[in-house]
Design a protein around this motif. Structure first.
Motif, mmCIF file in Angstrom:
data_model
loop_
_atom_site.group_PDB
_atom_site.id
_atom_site.type_symbol
_atom_site.label_atom_id
_atom_site.label_comp_id
_atom_site.label_asym_id
_atom_site.label_seq_id
_atom_site.Cartn_x
_atom_site.Cartn_y
_atom_site.Cartn_z
ATOM 1 N N GLY A 65 45.403 49.066 -14.265
ATOM 2 C CA GLY A 65 45.450 48.876 -12.878
ATOM 3 C C GLY A 65 46.124 49.761 -12.068
ATOM 4 O O GLY A 65 47.089 49.420 -11.419
ATOM 5 N N TYR A 70 52.815 36.836 -14.965
ATOM 6 C CA TYR A 70 53.506 35.690 -14.319
ATOM 7 C C TYR A 70 53.589 34.672 -15.155
ATOM 8 O O TYR A 70 54.969 34.176 -15.467
ATOM 9 N N GLY A 108 60.031 48.510 -9.394
ATOM 10 C CA GLY A 108 58.755 48.124 -9.610
ATOM 11 C C GLY A 108 58.392 46.677 -9.044
ATOM 12 O O GLY A 108 59.491 46.036 -9.056
ATOM 13 N N TRP A 112 47.680 37.307 -12.579
ATOM 14 C CA TRP A 112 48.083 38.513 -13.062
ATOM 15 C C TRP A 112 48.779 38.274 -14.506
ATOM 16 O O TRP A 112 49.854 37.429 -14.445
ATOM 17 N N SER A 166 53.589 50.968 -5.276
ATOM 18 C CA SER A 166 52.537 51.326 -6.569
ATOM 19 C C SER A 166 51.303 51.367 -6.228
ATOM 20 O O SER A 166 50.817 52.452 -6.357
ATOM 21 N N LYS A 167 50.686 50.487 -5.694
ATOM 22 C CA LYS A 167 49.053 50.394 -5.477
ATOM 23 C C LYS A 167 48.630 51.214 -4.145
ATOM 24 O O LYS A 167 47.832 51.820 -4.165
ATOM 25 N N ASN A 190 49.128 35.191 -5.007
ATOM 26 C CA ASN A 190 48.504 36.562 -5.035
ATOM 27 C C ASN A 190 47.195 36.616 -4.149
ATOM 28 O O ASN A 190 46.329 35.965 -4.768
ATOM 29 N N LYS A 215 57.120 44.566 -10.633
ATOM 30 C CA LYS A 215 57.065 43.591 -11.700
ATOM 31 C C LYS A 215 58.569 43.113 -11.810
ATOM 32 O O LYS A 215 59.067 42.078 -12.002
ATOM 33 N N ASP A 253 52.965 37.584 -3.925
ATOM 34 C CA ASP A 253 52.995 38.918 -4.498
ATOM 35 C C ASP A 253 51.859 39.566 -3.515
ATOM 36 O O ASP A 253 50.575 39.388 -3.806
ATOM 37 N N ASN A 270 44.929 40.085 -8.209
ATOM 38 C CA ASN A 270 44.636 40.858 -9.521
ATOM 39 C C ASN A 270 44.417 39.588 -10.542
ATOM 40 O O ASN A 270 45.346 38.799 -10.698
ATOM 41 N N ARG A 306 58.043 53.550 -9.839
ATOM 42 C CA ARG A 306 58.654 52.107 -9.974
ATOM 43 C C ARG A 306 59.543 51.714 -8.931
ATOM 44 O O ARG A 306 60.614 51.841 -9.055
ATOM 45 N N ILE A 307 59.080 51.457 -7.700
ATOM 46 C CA ILE A 307 59.761 50.964 -6.666
ATOM 47 C C ILE A 307 58.713 49.473 -6.163
ATOM 48 O O ILE A 307 57.593 49.920 -5.878
ATOM 49 N N TYR A 364 39.590 45.498 -8.391
ATOM 50 C CA TYR A 364 39.053 44.814 -9.639
ATOM 51 C C TYR A 364 37.848 44.038 -9.406
ATOM 52 O O TYR A 364 37.612 43.624 -8.355
ATOM 53 N N LEU A 372 59.695 40.560 -9.122
ATOM 54 C CA LEU A 372 59.327 39.191 -9.525
ATOM 55 C C LEU A 372 60.304 38.498 -10.494
ATOM 56 O O LEU A 372 60.663 37.321 -10.879
ATOM 57 N N MET A 402 51.259 42.707 -3.347
ATOM 58 C CA MET A 402 50.953 44.227 -3.966
ATOM 59 C C MET A 402 49.595 44.695 -3.637
ATOM 60 O O MET A 402 49.569 46.064 -3.401
ATOM 61 N N TYR A 403 48.839 44.052 -3.154
ATOM 62 C CA TYR A 403 47.108 44.733 -2.747
ATOM 63 C C TYR A 403 46.885 44.528 -1.402
ATOM 64 O O TYR A 403 45.873 44.506 -0.968
HETATM 65 N N1 PLP Z 1 51.606 42.351 -9.024
HETATM 66 C C1 PLP Z 1 50.439 42.480 -9.180
HETATM 67 C C2 PLP Z 1 49.432 41.522 -8.868
HETATM 68 C C3 PLP Z 1 50.186 43.690 -10.074
HETATM 69 O O1 PLP Z 1 48.960 43.781 -10.310
HETATM 70 C C4 PLP Z 1 50.897 44.455 -10.513
HETATM 71 C C5 PLP Z 1 50.539 45.733 -11.320
HETATM 72 O O2 PLP Z 1 49.615 45.624 -11.894
HETATM 73 C C6 PLP Z 1 52.312 44.150 -10.099
HETATM 74 C C7 PLP Z 1 52.656 43.113 -9.429
HETATM 75 C C8 PLP Z 1 53.228 45.054 -10.339
HETATM 76 O O3 PLP Z 1 53.450 46.117 -9.745
HETATM 77 P P1 PLP Z 1 54.467 47.627 -10.265
HETATM 78 O O4 PLP Z 1 53.629 48.341 -11.013
HETATM 79 O O5 PLP Z 1 55.081 48.027 -8.789
HETATM 80 O O6 PLP Z 1 55.548 46.940 -10.922
#
Ligand code: PLP
Length: 400
Positions: A39, A128, A99, A125, A238-239, A171, A101, A204, A175, A247-248, A325, A104, A206-207
């Motif tokens: 991903g 979790y 990151g 994801w 990241s995304k 989320n 991750k 979350d 993902n 890694r932030i 995705y 969380l 992230m997207y």
């Molecule tokens: N949350 C979701 C839904 C993700 O898909 C991802 C990475 O695939 C992350 C968190 C983690 O992101 P990071 O790479 O910043 O740790």
């Protein structure tokens, strides 16, 4: 006495990382492999961000920082939340981590005691449930079927909540499905949470920046200000900025929680990488052109992949609102036999046969808690995606 702890033995390694590693090994052995399992954007980090990191190195910004982030980045995060999400946070309400991750993970480590329950909508994801287990809590999985657009409904959430529920992990866009919640759908969920003051929400986001067809992203604390004190709004670079290796990740929420997360981080990784933090300052404060440019590329790829997969016999592929995705169903392939003689009993056997017989690596749905499906990451070049879809189509045609 076992060397490995009991709590770790309940946890499985990340299946997405395992499948991506297997694909890399097969490719290194000379096999013709297309990996659609990881991903991460296939683009380079934008130049202005790379330059900011190089400048930080030359300026000697290479030492330990404050455990949960430099003041400049915390301020940039506060500005981002205000500008894009209409949320007001002060730097003392912000945490920066290695990151999304780790953000969380820190939050779960800081809050869960044995017996505490965490509601997780499935498909989820992959990390979790295992992070909840590592932190000593109990994941409560709520299946959100394809017919519900893979989304949690208010009734399903209400039924999952008990007096022991501490968190809902939310989320959107998701993902692995790409499903995004509209403001009304999210409001229906926050209304439920308003009735259960013991439940907090870990969102979350992230997207956030990856959504299509005019889908408007919204986040829980913005939709229901009454939940502001019970929400940890998590995000990362990241995304959105093609910065997976830097890694932030970051989060904002109530000060006591942020301070507890700081304690976890100070006793584990000390602080996120100093150079990456300066790069993230530029990502958030600098030009946002990359987001716009990459979005139109991802949208074209999504449309192509959805169309191609829907033309495969036995596969049904919903059109996602966001992320990069798709999560097609293989219900129409179950019970059949591949040309290589493998019986497709579930999505794992489908993914294994697909990899062995066509070289296309995808992640099976069971890894995300909802079957029979598989996840395709379309963060790949157009010609690679087309080649992969052609192979999947030929694989499905030969099923008998
Ligand atoms: N949350 C979701 C839904 C993700 O898909 C991802 C990475 O695939 C992350 C968190 C983690 O992101 P990071 O790479 O910043 O740790």
């Amino acid at each position: 006495m076992s060397l490995i702890s009991a709590s770790l033995s309940r946890v499985k390694p990340s299946p997405t990382i395992a499948i991506s590693s297997k694909a890399k090994e097969l490719a290194a052995d000379g096999h013709d492999i297309i990996a659609l399992s990881a991903g991460e954007p296939d683009f380079d980090t934008p130049e202005n961000i790379r330059d900011a990191a190089i400048k930080a190195i030359h300026e000697g910004k290479t030492r330990y920082t404050a455990p949960d982030g430099i003041p400049e980045l915390k301020q940039a995060i506060c500005d981002k939340f205000l500008r894009e999400n209409h949320l007001t946070y002060t730097p003392s309400q912000v945490s920066v981590s290695s990151g999304g991750k780790q953000i969380l993970y820190n939050a779960l480590m800081a809050t869960l005691d044995a017996g505490d329950e965490v509601v997780i909508p499935a498909p989820y994801w992959v990390s979790y449930p295992d992070m909840v287990l590592l932190a000593g809590g109990t994941p409560v999985i709520v299946e959100c079927p394809i017919e519900a657009g893979f989304k949690l409904t208010a009734d399903a959430l209400e039924n999952a909540i008990t007096p022991k529920t501490k968190w809902l992990i939310f989320n959107s866009p998701s993902n692995p499905t790409g499903a995004g919640y509209s403001r009304d759908e999210l409001k229906a969920l926050t209304d439920v949470l308003m009735r259960h003051p013991q439940v907090h929400i870990m969102t979350d986001d992230m997207y956030e920046h990856l959504s299509y067809d005019g889908f408007t992203f919204c986040t829980p604390a913005e939709v229901e200000p009454g939940l502001y004190d019970r929400t940890l709004t998590c995000n990362g670079v990241s995304k959105a900025y093609a910065m997976t290796g830097w890694r932030i990740g970051y989060a904002a929420g109530p000060e006591p929680l942020i301070s507890a997360m700081r304690k976890v981080q100070s006793q584990s990784t000390s602080c996120p990488c100093s150079v990456s933090q300066w790069a993230a300052v530029e990502a958030l404060n600098g030009s946002q052109d990359y987001i716009h440019d990459s979005l139109s590329i991802f949208q074209k790829r999504r449309d192509m992949v959805v169309e191609q997969l829907n033309s495969c016999e036995g596969i049904t592929c919903p059109t996602p609102d966001g992320a990069f995705y798709v999560y097609p169903s293989i219900a129409g392939c179950l019970g059949k036999t591949s040309s290589g003689g493998k019986i497709i009993t579930d999505d794992e056997s489908f993914a294994t046969a697909l990899l062995e017989e066509t070289g296309v690596a995808v992640v099976f749905g069971a890894a995300f808690g909802l079957s029979p499906n598989f996840r395709v990451s379309y963060a790949e070049a157009d010609e690679v995606l087309l080649d992969a879809c052609t192979r999947i189509k030929a694989f499905c045609e030969k099923l008998s």
